[in-house]
Structure formats: structure tokens, C-alpha cells
Design a protein around this motif. Structure first.
Motif, mmCIF file in Angstrom:
data_model
loop_
_atom_site.group_PDB
_atom_site.id
_atom_site.type_symbol
_atom_site.label_atom_id
_atom_site.label_comp_id
_atom_site.label_asym_id
_atom_site.label_seq_id
_atom_site.Cartn_x
_atom_site.Cartn_y
_atom_site.Cartn_z
ATOM 1 N N ALA A 33 38.675 39.357 46.335
ATOM 2 C CA ALA A 33 38.864 38.075 45.654
ATOM 3 C C ALA A 33 38.416 38.102 44.198
ATOM 4 O O ALA A 33 38.647 37.140 43.472
ATOM 5 C CB ALA A 33 38.111 36.969 46.390
ATOM 6 N N VAL A 34 37.791 39.191 43.756
ATOM 7 C CA VAL A 34 37.300 39.289 42.384
ATOM 8 C C VAL A 34 37.700 40.649 41.817
ATOM 9 O O VAL A 34 37.430 41.682 42.419
ATOM 10 C CB VAL A 34 35.766 39.134 42.309
ATOM 11 N N ALA A 35 38.363 40.618 40.654
ATOM 12 C CA ALA A 35 38.678 41.845 39.927
ATOM 13 C C ALA A 35 37.670 41.955 38.802
ATOM 14 O O ALA A 35 37.445 40.991 38.062
ATOM 15 C CB ALA A 35 40.095 41.797 39.377
ATOM 16 N N CYS A 36 37.042 43.122 38.668
ATOM 17 C CA CYS A 36 36.038 43.276 37.621
ATOM 18 C C CYS A 36 36.088 44.676 37.028
ATOM 19 O O CYS A 36 36.476 45.633 37.687
ATOM 20 C CB CYS A 36 34.646 42.965 38.142
ATOM 21 N N LYS A 37 35.705 44.721 35.771
ATOM 22 C CA LYS A 37 35.627 45.993 35.061
ATOM 23 C C LYS A 37 34.722 45.792 33.862
ATOM 24 O O LYS A 37 34.772 44.753 33.202
ATOM 25 C CB LYS A 37 37.016 46.428 34.600
ATOM 26 N N ILE A 38 33.902 46.785 33.595
ATOM 27 C CA ILE A 38 33.043 46.745 32.415
ATOM 28 C C ILE A 38 33.706 47.579 31.336
ATOM 29 O O ILE A 38 34.092 48.727 31.561
ATOM 30 C CB ILE A 38 31.635 47.273 32.732
ATOM 31 N N VAL A 49 38.553 33.170 44.283
ATOM 32 C CA VAL A 49 37.842 32.818 45.517
ATOM 33 C C VAL A 49 38.350 31.450 45.970
ATOM 34 O O VAL A 49 38.223 30.470 45.236
ATOM 35 C CB VAL A 49 36.317 32.781 45.280
ATOM 36 N N PRO A 50 38.939 31.364 47.174
ATOM 37 C CA PRO A 50 39.495 30.078 47.610
ATOM 38 C C PRO A 50 38.431 28.991 47.818
ATOM 39 O O PRO A 50 38.658 27.837 47.496
ATOM 40 C CB PRO A 50 40.190 30.394 48.930
ATOM 41 N N ARG A 51 37.286 29.386 48.359
ATOM 42 C CA ARG A 51 36.216 28.409 48.606
ATOM 43 C C ARG A 51 34.888 29.151 48.523
ATOM 44 O O ARG A 51 34.596 30.017 49.347
ATOM 45 C CB ARG A 51 36.378 27.778 49.982
ATOM 46 N N TRP A 52 34.091 28.812 47.508
ATOM 47 C CA TRP A 52 32.807 29.482 47.298
ATOM 48 C C TRP A 52 31.779 29.035 48.319
ATOM 49 O O TRP A 52 31.694 27.855 48.646
ATOM 50 C CB TRP A 52 32.280 29.165 45.900
ATOM 51 N N GLU A 53 31.000 29.996 48.795
ATOM 52 C CA GLU A 53 29.860 29.735 49.669
ATOM 53 C C GLU A 53 28.660 30.477 49.076
ATOM 54 O O GLU A 53 28.834 31.466 48.371
ATOM 55 C CB GLU A 53 30.143 30.228 51.087
#
Length: 191
Positions: A33-38, A49-53
């Protein structure tokens, strides 16, 4: 042609004895649900993210730190839901703990990319009231200005950050198309 194996850690790539401190594609974390790159001093993160918990906050920090050392600046965008108060509080706690363990030199900057004028207004109001100039919210059309701000107008670093931002969107695109199709099929069944 040399190809980077998908499971290779970004900090350990080597080509003819020369270390390469980058990786080819953004990583997917938090169950995709998360794409990340430094890239340089900027962590680019695009959230779907459809619904954060609250558990998502802990998993996000754990999974992104497993990719490599943290970056002092961030460019973030929420395509799905935005985190509620409890999750935001937990994210702040985790960020403070991270900065205590890995102090950054200089001021930390966070650029928030959002379609929501209300969110941009809230971030602006918070900046004015707190006196903290380290977080600015931008409209998606202003991503170039956001990257200039993050990179202190370093053209090469800004261009790399924009390309990374677009790559994060590209990695999440199949997931978003599938979600849209499933929602469309659900509406057809209900009609």
C-alpha cells in the motif's frame, strides 16, 4: 547490461567494485500500500492505504527502516485515506524516537502533496501557529515547487526527486486500477 536483482538491498549494490547507493524501483511496503524510495536526502513516499489503523504506523516505520538509513527530508502523498488523529499521534511518536536515535543535521523538511485544500490550509495554519517552517503542503500541480523547496533549489536533486515521485505512482498504478475495477464491479452488482 547489468540488471539489479529485485531483492538486492539498495545499499549493497556493487558493479565492478564501485558501490551504487540507489536502487532501480521504489519498494512496496505495508502490504503493497506504500511505495517508497530514498533519493539523496529525501524519502519519497506515496501512500495508498484504504483505511489507516494504529498498527500501520508501527509497520510502516519498521518496514521502511529495514530498507536502509532514514533521510532527513520527506515528500509524501496520500492517495487513499489520510491517517486519523490516533495514527498521526503514533506517527509523531515514532518520528521523534527515530530522530532521537538518528539525529539529522539542520532542519528537517516535509512536503505534503494533497488534493485537499482543507489539509493544505490546516498545515499552513499549524506552521503559522507553531512557528515551525519545516512542513509545507502543496497541491499535486505544484510538485516541482515542492521538490525545489526540499532540495534547496538544487536542480539535479529536484529532478531526481520528481522522477522518484513519479516512479512511486507508477509502482502503485496496478493496485489502484484493480481497486477501481473492483469498486466498479461492486456498484454494478448493487444496481
Amino acid at each position: 547490461m547489468f540488471r539489479v536483482p529485485r531483492d538486492a538491498p539498495w545499499w549493497g549494490l556493487s558493479l565492478q567494485g564501485v558501490r551504487r547507493y540507489h536502487f532501480a524501483m521504489p519498494s512496496l511496503v505495508l502490504e503493497g500500500a506504500v511505495a517508497c524510495k530514498i533519493v539523496g536526502d529525501v524519502a519519497v513516499m506515496v501512500f495508498d492505504v484504504p483505511r489507516w489503523e494504529p498498527r500501520h504506523a508501527d509497520a510502516l516505520f519498521e518496514e521502511t527502516l529495514a530498507l536502509g538509513p532514514p533521510a532527513p527530508h520527506s515528500l509524501i502523498q496520500h492517495l487513499g485515506s489520510e491517517p486519523g488523529a490516533a495514527v498521526r499521534r503514533r506517527l509523531v511518536e515514532l518520528q521523534r524516537d527515530l530522530e532521537a536515535r538518528h539525529p539529522f543535521e539542520g532542519k528537517r523538511k516535509v512536503a505534503v502533496i494533497t488534493h485537499s485544500a482543507m489539509t493544505r490550509g490546516a498545515v499552513t495554519a499549524w506552521r503559522w501557529l507553531s512557528g515551525n517552517e519545516g512542513m509545507v503542503a502543496w497541491a499535486p500541480d505544484d510538485v516541482e515547487a515542492a521538490t525545489d523547496w526540499l532540495t534547496d533549489s538544487d536542480g539535479i536533486a529536484a529532478r531526481k526527486t520528481i522522477n522518484t515521485y513519479r516512479a512511486c505512482h507508477d509502482v502503485l498504478a496496478p493496485r489502484r486500477r484493480l481497486q477501481a475495477r473492483l469498486v466498479g464491479e461492486g456498484k454494478e452488482r448493487n444496481e
